[in-house]
Design an enzyme around this catalytic site. Structure first.
Site, PDB file in Angstrom:
ATOM      1  N   GLU A  26       0.836  -1.204   0.000  1.00  0.00           N
ATOM      2  CA  GLU A  26       0.000   0.000   0.000  1.00  0.00           C
ATOM      3  C   GLU A  26       0.866   1.247   0.000  1.00  0.00           C
ATOM      4  O   GLU A  26       1.871   1.309   0.727  1.00  0.00           O
ATOM      5  CB  GLU A  26      -0.879  -0.030   1.260  1.00  0.00           C
ATOM      6  CG  GLU A  26      -2.248   0.546   1.058  1.00  0.00           C
ATOM      7  CD  GLU A  26      -3.101  -0.298   0.106  1.00  0.00           C
ATOM      8  OE1 GLU A  26      -3.156   0.048  -1.086  1.00  0.00           O
ATOM      9  OE2 GLU A  26      -3.691  -1.290   0.568  1.00  0.00           O
ATOM     10  N   SER A 116     -13.608   3.940  -9.238  1.00  0.00           N
ATOM     11  CA  SER A 116     -13.214   4.832 -10.347  1.00  0.00           C
ATOM     12  C   SER A 116     -12.435   4.073 -11.407  1.00  0.00           C
ATOM     13  O   SER A 116     -12.688   4.234 -12.605  1.00  0.00           O
ATOM     14  CB  SER A 116     -12.343   6.000  -9.892  1.00  0.00           C
ATOM     15  OG  SER A 116     -12.553   6.350  -8.590  1.00  0.00           O
ATOM     16  N   ASP A 160      -4.510   0.450  -9.333  1.00  0.00           N
ATOM     17  CA  ASP A 160      -5.945   0.136  -9.435  1.00  0.00           C
ATOM     18  C   ASP A 160      -6.326  -0.185 -10.875  1.00  0.00           C
ATOM     19  O   ASP A 160      -7.080  -1.128 -11.141  1.00  0.00           O
ATOM     20  CB  ASP A 160      -6.784   1.318  -8.937  1.00  0.00           C
ATOM     21  CG  ASP A 160      -6.413   1.722  -7.520  1.00  0.00           C
ATOM     22  OD1 ASP A 160      -5.717   0.931  -6.843  1.00  0.00           O
ATOM     23  OD2 ASP A 160      -6.810   2.815  -7.097  1.00  0.00           O
TER      24      ASP A 160
HETATM   25  C1  GLA Z   1      -5.283   4.587  -4.163  1.00  0.00           C
HETATM   26  C2  GLA Z   1      -4.564   4.891  -5.464  1.00  0.00           C
HETATM   27  C3  GLA Z   1      -3.535   3.808  -5.796  1.00  0.00           C
HETATM   28  C4  GLA Z   1      -2.622   3.553  -4.598  1.00  0.00           C
HETATM   29  C5  GLA Z   1      -3.430   3.361  -3.328  1.00  0.00           C
HETATM   30  C6  GLA Z   1      -2.562   3.249  -2.097  1.00  0.00           C
HETATM   31  O1  GLA Z   1      -6.044   3.420  -4.322  1.00  0.00           O
HETATM   32  O2  GLA Z   1      -5.495   4.972  -6.520  1.00  0.00           O
HETATM   33  O3  GLA Z   1      -2.806   4.182  -6.928  1.00  0.00           O
HETATM   34  O4  GLA Z   1      -1.692   4.592  -4.455  1.00  0.00           O
HETATM   35  O5  GLA Z   1      -4.344   4.418  -3.120  1.00  0.00           O
HETATM   36  O6  GLA Z   1      -1.824   2.076  -2.127  1.00  0.00           O
END
Ligand code: GLA
Length: 349
Positions: A26, A116, A160
């Site tokens: 994360e 999203s 994501d």
């Molecule tokens: C959000 C962002 C990802 C990542 C996470 C943290 O989901 O969209 O790109 O940075 O936070 O791990």
């Protein structure tokens, strides 16, 4: 309701893309590091038809139609995600004159489960089919991220969109966010990837996210590297000597990258106990070093560990949203009952 009910004709094409939950890794993706997400069995569905010069959308979840011309910019609403996809393709030189869309989503919103990214990837897939664009799934992910960063205006990493575009059910996507090389790692048999939403909306998430990003960039600069990905555990002393809070922020990223690598080894060798420990260590690091947890998420993680989980941690950016836990399938009902008792607002995704 359907596309035909709403727009009076059948759609020409349809596409879908899933939300994701991140198992480990994360706040590493914008540091060129490693992540380990897996797709959720929940999808966003987009039906699409051609339209000249305009973008029009109906969102079933909101019961709302929105429309704008191609040259109108961002409006700060949900249509931005669709308009951003059209914009990004046009910017890249593809012939995309507009589109009409019917959107329906099963992915919970505002819970850190990438609603999203699911919407962007599904929209780009629909546009790819509609206008016969020669794009592969990696390119779709990159375009989706660019739409979100440059059109919608949220500077996210690539995790994501890659998870939504390339993830496979029952597999974790072990992704190197620097090279975009990835491998699929089977999830352990007999375990459920449990996702529990705290029902606490993410507050100040964007400001907090951007601040963490800048702190990581500053830490990388002070350490003389391109990105924190380039710093290994052997430099931990030096990292810890950075001015506060940069030292702790960087320590999270560096140890988290190491946890992903070790986690993949643990999954591959069936060592679920070790994988669970790494999840919990990740949560503690996010809580104490990265400071993106909130009491509700800490409470859910504690309850998860007391109710049969092998490991648990907050998932996504933090500041609210959901936790992920790895729970033996035969323990899942007990797990649910225990969490509901200790945290009645819990929503089992
Ligand atoms: C959000 C962002 C990802 C990542 C996470 C943290 O989901 O969209 O790109 O940075 O936070 O791990």
């Amino acid at each position: 309701m359907s596309f035909k009910d709403r727009f009076g004709a059948f759609s020409e094409t349809s596409a879908q893309a899933p939300g994701r939950v991140n198992l480990l890794g994360e706040h590493t993706d914008y540091n060129d590091g490693f992540v380990l997400p897996t797709p959720l069995p929940y999808f966003t569905y987009v039906e699409a038809d051609r339209l000249e010069g305009r973008i029009e959308g109906y969102a079933e979840n909101f019961g709302e139609t929105r429309s704008r011309s191609l040259d109108q910019g961002k409006q700060g609403d949900w249509l931005d995600y669709l308009a951003g996809c059209v914009w990004v393709l046009r910017t890249a030189g593809y012939q995309v004159p507009g589109g009409r869309f019917y959107v329906r989503s099963e992915v919970p919103m505002g819970a850190g489960l990438s609603s999203s990214a699911a919407l962007e990837v599904a929209t780009l897939r629909a546009l790819r089919a509609l206008y016969r664009l020669p794009l592969d799934d990696k390119q779709i992910a990159l375009l989706a991220q660019q739409a979100e960063a440059e059109y919608v205006g949220v500077r996210v990493g690539i995790m994501d969109q890659m998870a939504s575009s390339l993830g496979q059910p029952g597999q974790a996507l072990f992704l190197d966010t620097r090279t975009l090389d990835y491998q699929l790692v089977p999830l352990p048999a007999g375990y459920k990837v449990a996702v529990v939403d705290s029902a606490v909306p993410r507050r100040l998430a964007e400001a907090g996210y951007n601040e963490r990003r800048s702190q990581c960039e500053e830490a990388a600069r002070l350490l003389g590297v391109k990105a924190l990905r380039d710093v290994g555990l052997e430099r931990l002393n030096e990292v810890e000597a950075l001015p506060e809070p940069l030292g702790r922020r960087a320590r999270h990223v560096i140890t988290e990258n190491a946890r992903v690598l070790e986690g993949v080894t643990a999954l591959r060798s069936g060592d679920i106990r070790r994988f669970g420990e790494l999840m919990l260590a990740s949560h503690r690091s996010l809580r104490d070093d990265y400071e993106v947890s909130i009491p509700a998420l800490d409470r859910l993680v504690d309850l998860a560990m007391q109710n049969g989980a092998a490991g648990a941690r907050l998932t996504g950016a933090g500041f609210g949203g959901a936790i992920v836990a790895l729970v033996p399938e035969q323990e899942y009902e007990r797990f649910k009952a225990g969490l509901s008792r200790g945290y009645p607002q819990a929503r089992f995704v």
